[in-house]
Design a protein around this motif. Structure first.
Motif, PDB file in Angstrom:
ATOM      1  N   ILE A 167     -47.586  -5.166   0.405  1.00 26.49           N
ATOM      2  CA  ILE A 167     -48.304  -4.001   0.920  1.00 26.49           C
ATOM      3  C   ILE A 167     -49.795  -4.324   0.932  1.00 26.49           C
ATOM      4  O   ILE A 167     -50.353  -4.749  -0.073  1.00 26.49           O
ATOM      5  CB  ILE A 167     -48.064  -2.759   0.048  1.00 26.49           C
ATOM      6  N   ARG A 172     -49.584   1.812   5.361  1.00 23.16           N
ATOM      7  CA  ARG A 172     -48.269   1.272   4.997  1.00 23.16           C
ATOM      8  C   ARG A 172     -47.856   1.740   3.605  1.00 23.16           C
ATOM      9  O   ARG A 172     -46.694   2.061   3.373  1.00 23.16           O
ATOM     10  CB  ARG A 172     -48.281  -0.256   5.051  1.00 23.16           C
ATOM     11  N   TYR A 173     -48.834   1.809   2.697  1.00 22.88           N
ATOM     12  CA  TYR A 173     -48.498   2.281   1.358  1.00 22.88           C
ATOM     13  C   TYR A 173     -47.936   3.701   1.412  1.00 22.88           C
ATOM     14  O   TYR A 173     -46.953   4.031   0.747  1.00 22.88           O
ATOM     15  CB  TYR A 173     -49.714   2.240   0.428  1.00 22.88           C
ATOM     16  N   ARG A 174     -48.558   4.579   2.207  1.00 23.65           N
ATOM     17  CA  ARG A 174     -48.064   5.943   2.320  1.00 23.65           C
ATOM     18  C   ARG A 174     -46.650   5.968   2.901  1.00 23.65           C
ATOM     19  O   ARG A 174     -45.810   6.792   2.496  1.00 23.65           O
ATOM     20  CB  ARG A 174     -49.018   6.783   3.175  1.00 23.65           C
ATOM     21  N   ALA A 201     -44.484  -0.262  -6.217  1.00 22.28           N
ATOM     22  CA  ALA A 201     -45.015  -0.608  -4.892  1.00 22.28           C
ATOM     23  C   ALA A 201     -46.095  -1.658  -5.080  1.00 22.28           C
ATOM     24  O   ALA A 201     -47.166  -1.362  -5.608  1.00 22.28           O
ATOM     25  CB  ALA A 201     -45.583   0.631  -4.210  1.00 22.28           C
ATOM     26  N   PHE A 203     -48.978  -3.680  -4.273  1.00 23.14           N
ATOM     27  CA  PHE A 203     -50.149  -3.662  -3.403  1.00 23.14           C
ATOM     28  C   PHE A 203     -50.937  -4.947  -3.656  1.00 23.14           C
ATOM     29  O   PHE A 203     -51.432  -5.170  -4.761  1.00 23.14           O
ATOM     30  CB  PHE A 203     -51.005  -2.436  -3.727  1.00 23.14           C
ATOM     31  N   ALA A 239     -55.600   3.200  -2.621  1.00 24.81           N
ATOM     32  CA  ALA A 239     -54.140   3.262  -2.692  1.00 24.81           C
ATOM     33  C   ALA A 239     -53.706   4.118  -3.882  1.00 24.81           C
ATOM     34  O   ALA A 239     -52.730   4.874  -3.796  1.00 24.81           O
ATOM     35  CB  ALA A 239     -53.549   1.856  -2.808  1.00 24.81           C
ATOM     36  N   PHE A 243     -51.418   7.376  -4.072  1.00 23.94           N
ATOM     37  CA  PHE A 243     -50.316   7.525  -5.031  1.00 23.94           C
ATOM     38  C   PHE A 243     -50.354   8.900  -5.679  1.00 23.94           C
ATOM     39  O   PHE A 243     -49.325   9.583  -5.792  1.00 23.94           O
ATOM     40  CB  PHE A 243     -50.427   6.418  -6.081  1.00 23.94           C
ATOM     41  N   PRO A 265     -47.736   2.154  -8.659  1.00 22.28           N
ATOM     42  CA  PRO A 265     -48.432   1.054  -7.978  1.00 22.28           C
ATOM     43  C   PRO A 265     -48.440  -0.185  -8.865  1.00 22.28           C
ATOM     44  O   PRO A 265     -48.681  -0.105 -10.076  1.00 22.28           O
ATOM     45  CB  PRO A 265     -49.862   1.595  -7.803  1.00 22.28           C
TER      46      PRO A 265
END
Length: 376
Positions: A167, A172-174, A201, A203, A239, A243, A265
């Motif tokens: 990521i 894209r994270y969302r 996730a 990152f 990010a 989150f 994250p």
């Protein structure tokens, strides 16, 4: 225990190790890191396994057995890597059992990155790896590509815990957070126990600075120079803001009341690439609760050598982070273009590493076969 590692744990940051090998397992090195340096998880990737299999004599017996059976390099890779992940998961099981909701004590294993753009194949591979490793404290790594998003939802819906990898962008994270939440909703509808499903996730951090700094250096102005090394931490901090937004509100609260765990994250690629930067840059700058920082051993040792965590809780830095990204864009460096490039390159690099892993494994199998044929 050194102060910075304790500071991280006290702040809610889980320390994971970004490397694994059979030699590290057999020698007791991993056990020592777990015991004395607060390591509560392990991540892997094809490059890590390629290096381990190419040089580790600890694989000789298993490789010989696989050679006798005449298995393909692909099957050998799955068998060998699953063995290491299973053994590491057993070492980390105590951390898994005492971790809230079993979110730590985890070991990650990756689907074949050539499946990154094939949703159906990714789901099937995730199911197979889950069966093959057969440990509850395993994460299946799925890349955050467009095809990976529905695979994440379906894999989570089937009760398989996932480490979403590669990521780079906030958008894209969302989407990843949404894919996870949608998967939990499907799992709940299917009657699964949400408390047994977990996710992180991943990152990626340092690669953002590498690419943005390269573009800033091309500009060569004093204003550009002042922004070197600011993009990666700013991106990751925003990010974390996303989150907090994703895992709040009534939709999330309904799942939380049903036992669901937040998708934490995970700061990946935290080894510095530019020697001008402090070795702990991507650790001390990203301190916040409900996060994981997975570190190469060199970074872990640098953290250990530092007396206290230098950074502040990143939740106080959102405005500063936004200002840094906006300043970079004002210089003509497109955020959207950078993160799109990094995702494409990330998938390509993992595919190249996977191919290299297959080549290294094939060489080991062939060498074992030749030795077997020369026995009296």
């Amino acid at each position: 225990m050194t102060s910075m590692l304790k500071d991280l744990s006290d702040a809610g940051v889980s320390v994971w190790l970004d490397t694994l090998s059979r030699g590290r397992i057999k020698s007791g090195s991993l056990s020592e890191l777990i015991r004395s340096r607060r390591v509560v998880g392990v991540t892997t990737n094809p490059t890590i396994f390629r290096d381990a299999i190419s040089h580790g004599m600890e694989y000789e017996v298993q490789m010989s057995e696989l050679a006798v059976r005449g298995v393909s390099a692909e099957e050998a890779v799955r068998t060998v890597t699953a063995t290491d992940v299973r053994d590491a998961a057993d070492l980390l099981r105590p951390a898994f059992l005492v971790s809230p909701a079993g979110q730590d004590g985890r070991v990650s294993i990756e689907v074949d990155p050539h499946m990154a753009h094939d949703t159906t194949a990714t789901i099937a591979e995730a199911r197979h790896l889950t069966w093959l490793v057969d440990r509850p404290n395993t994460y299946i790594k799925i890349p955050a590509t467009e095809a990976g998003l529905p695979a994440i939802t379906e894999t989570i819906a089937q009760g398989i815990s996932v480490n979403v990898t590669l990521i780079f962008s906030l958008a894209r994270y969302r989407q990843v957070a949404e894919a996870y939440v949608a998967g939990l909703e499907k799992a709940r509808a299917g009657g699964l126990d949400l408390s047994q499903i977990s996710s992180v996730a991943s990152f990626f951090v340092s690669r953002m600075d590498t690419e943005v700094d390269r573009r800033l250096d091309v500009l060569g102005t004093s204003e550009a120079g002042a922004l070197r090394g600011r993009a990666a931490v700013a991106n990751a901090r925003l990010a974390y803001e996303a989150f907090e937004e994703a895992f709040s509100g009534e939709r999330w609260n309904r799942l939380h009341r049903a036992g669901a765990n937040k998708q934490r994250p995970l700061w990946a690629s935290t080894g510095v690439k530019d020697k001008a930067y402090a070795a702990t840059k991507y650790v001390s700058g990203l301190i916040a609760p409900d996060t994981v920082n997975t570190m190469p051993e060199a970074t872990l040792l640098a953290v250990e050598a530092q007396e206290h965590a230098a950074g502040r809780d990143l939740r106080s830095t959102y405005d500063e982070a936004r200002a840094d990204i906006e300043a970079i864009e004002r210089l003509g460096i497109s955020y959207a273009e950078v993160v799109r490039q990094l995702e494409d390159e990330g998938v390509a690099k993992f595919q190249e590493s996977w191919d290299s892993l297959l080549t290294a494994t094939e060489s080991r199998l062939e060498a074992c076969t030749r030795r077997l044929h020369t026995w009296p």
